[in-house]
Design an enzyme around this catalytic site. Structure first.
Site, mmCIF file in Angstrom:
data_model
loop_
_atom_site.group_PDB
_atom_site.id
_atom_site.type_symbol
_atom_site.label_atom_id
_atom_site.label_comp_id
_atom_site.label_asym_id
_atom_site.label_seq_id
_atom_site.Cartn_x
_atom_site.Cartn_y
_atom_site.Cartn_z
ATOM 1 N N CYS A 74 49.592 73.852 28.920
ATOM 2 C CA CYS A 74 50.937 74.379 29.158
ATOM 3 C C CYS A 74 50.775 75.728 29.843
ATOM 4 O O CYS A 74 50.103 76.615 29.304
ATOM 5 C CB CYS A 74 51.632 74.544 27.804
ATOM 6 S SG CYS A 74 53.233 75.355 27.866
ATOM 7 N N CYS A 183 53.841 74.188 36.187
ATOM 8 C CA CYS A 183 54.257 73.726 34.858
ATOM 9 C C CYS A 183 53.778 72.288 34.732
ATOM 10 O O CYS A 183 53.971 71.480 35.661
ATOM 11 C CB CYS A 183 55.779 73.791 34.738
ATOM 12 S SG CYS A 183 56.445 72.927 33.290
HETATM 13 N N1 DGL Z 1 54.745 72.265 30.083
HETATM 14 C C1 DGL Z 1 54.968 73.651 30.022
HETATM 15 C C2 DGL Z 1 54.331 74.456 31.114
HETATM 16 O O1 DGL Z 1 53.355 74.010 31.674
HETATM 17 C C3 DGL Z 1 56.170 74.215 29.356
HETATM 18 C C4 DGL Z 1 57.511 73.679 29.620
HETATM 19 C C5 DGL Z 1 58.499 74.287 28.667
HETATM 20 O O2 DGL Z 1 58.390 74.005 27.480
HETATM 21 O O3 DGL Z 1 59.362 75.068 29.096
HETATM 22 O O4 DGL Z 1 54.732 75.537 31.411
#
Ligand code: DGL
Length: 253
Positions: A74, A183
């Site tokens: 993430c 993301c």
């Molecule tokens: N998948 C996440 C990222 O790479 C976070 C998305 C979220 O929860 O806002 O930033």
């Protein structure tokens, strides 16, 4: 590493499964544990303190389940929490890095879009990375796309919904030499990004992260049974099929 190697993954939700899928392909005999903090997704609109607390809980859970290394799959959690996590836990913790470097080096004269969550966009980590690779008059266009996280979590991968997000963000018809997917949820839409920005090099950081993981655990052929177990905010998911569907989709990316 000897014996069975358990590698933990965490994300606010299902985005990190795009990274997990790459790891499954590269390290097919490892045992993977995937923690989706589905009760608290999205992270991108929370405070930095909340993200540090949530991710510490997730890593603690993965440690208790026997993880010998953890991938913070993430970008938002990496940006906000990687330092305190590394300080708090004794095993290797691998993070994500938005692919600003390959975008800048590959397209020195080009217009570059970096899209991510609001927290990643405002975070110091991304700006430090941008300052390192963009020293000329051109800087990348930074756009938060939180609605794309919501869309992915509700398993809406159709072009119309995706185009709606791009339109609302004011990006329709814009031209870019490269688009950085900052993301992990956005990686599900890679082909749709390519269609929306013809000719753009659409880049994510997943491969780099999985390569770092593989280097860190030293061997390509890690012992294990090649299993993936999913957890949802610290418990067995009520609907495990939902996560299997994401994994199946991510394996085809
Ligand atoms: N998948 C996440 C990222 O790479 C976070 C998305 C979220 O929860 O806002 O930033």
């Amino acid at each position: 590493m000897t014996e069975r190697t358990k590698i933990g993954f965490l994300d606010s939700g299902a985005g990190g499964i795009t990274v997990l899928a790459r790891a499954v392909k590269k390290l097919p005999s490892a045992d993977f544990l995937y923690y989706a903090d589905t009760d608290r997704v999205p992270y991108g609109t929370k405070t930095p303190e909340e993200v540090v607390r949530y991710t510490s809980e997730a890593v603690r859970f993965l440690e208790d389940e026997g993880a010998q290394a953890v991938v913070v799959a993430c970008n938002t959690a990496t940006s906000m929490a990687i330092r305190p996590l590394r300080a708090a836990f004794p095993f290797p913790i691998v993070g994500m890095e938005p692919a600003v470097k390959p975008a800048a080096l590959g397209h020195p004269e080009g217009r570059i879009l970096v899209c991510a969550t609001p927290l990643t966009i405002s975070g110091e980590k991304l700006h430090t990375l941008i300052d390192r690779y963009f020293w000329g008059p051109v800087s990348p266009v930074l756009v938060p796309l939180p609605d794309l996280v919501t869309l992915a979590e509700s398993e809406r991968f159709d072009e119309e919904s995706f185009r709606g997000v791009i339109r609302s963000a004011g990006l329709e018809g814009e031209r870019f030499a490269a688009v950085v997917l900052g993301c992990t949820h956005f990686v599900y839409y890679r082909e749709l990004f390519r269609d929306a920005f013809p000719g753009a090099d659409v880049i994510d950081g997943n491969e780099g992260t999985v390569n770092r993981l593989a280097d860190l655990i030293c061997v390509r052929e890690v012992p294990g049974s090649g299993s993936v177990r999913f957890f949802e905010s610290g418990r067995i998911p009520a609907d495990e099929d939902r996560y299997r569907r994401f994994l199946e989709r991510a394996m085809k990316l």
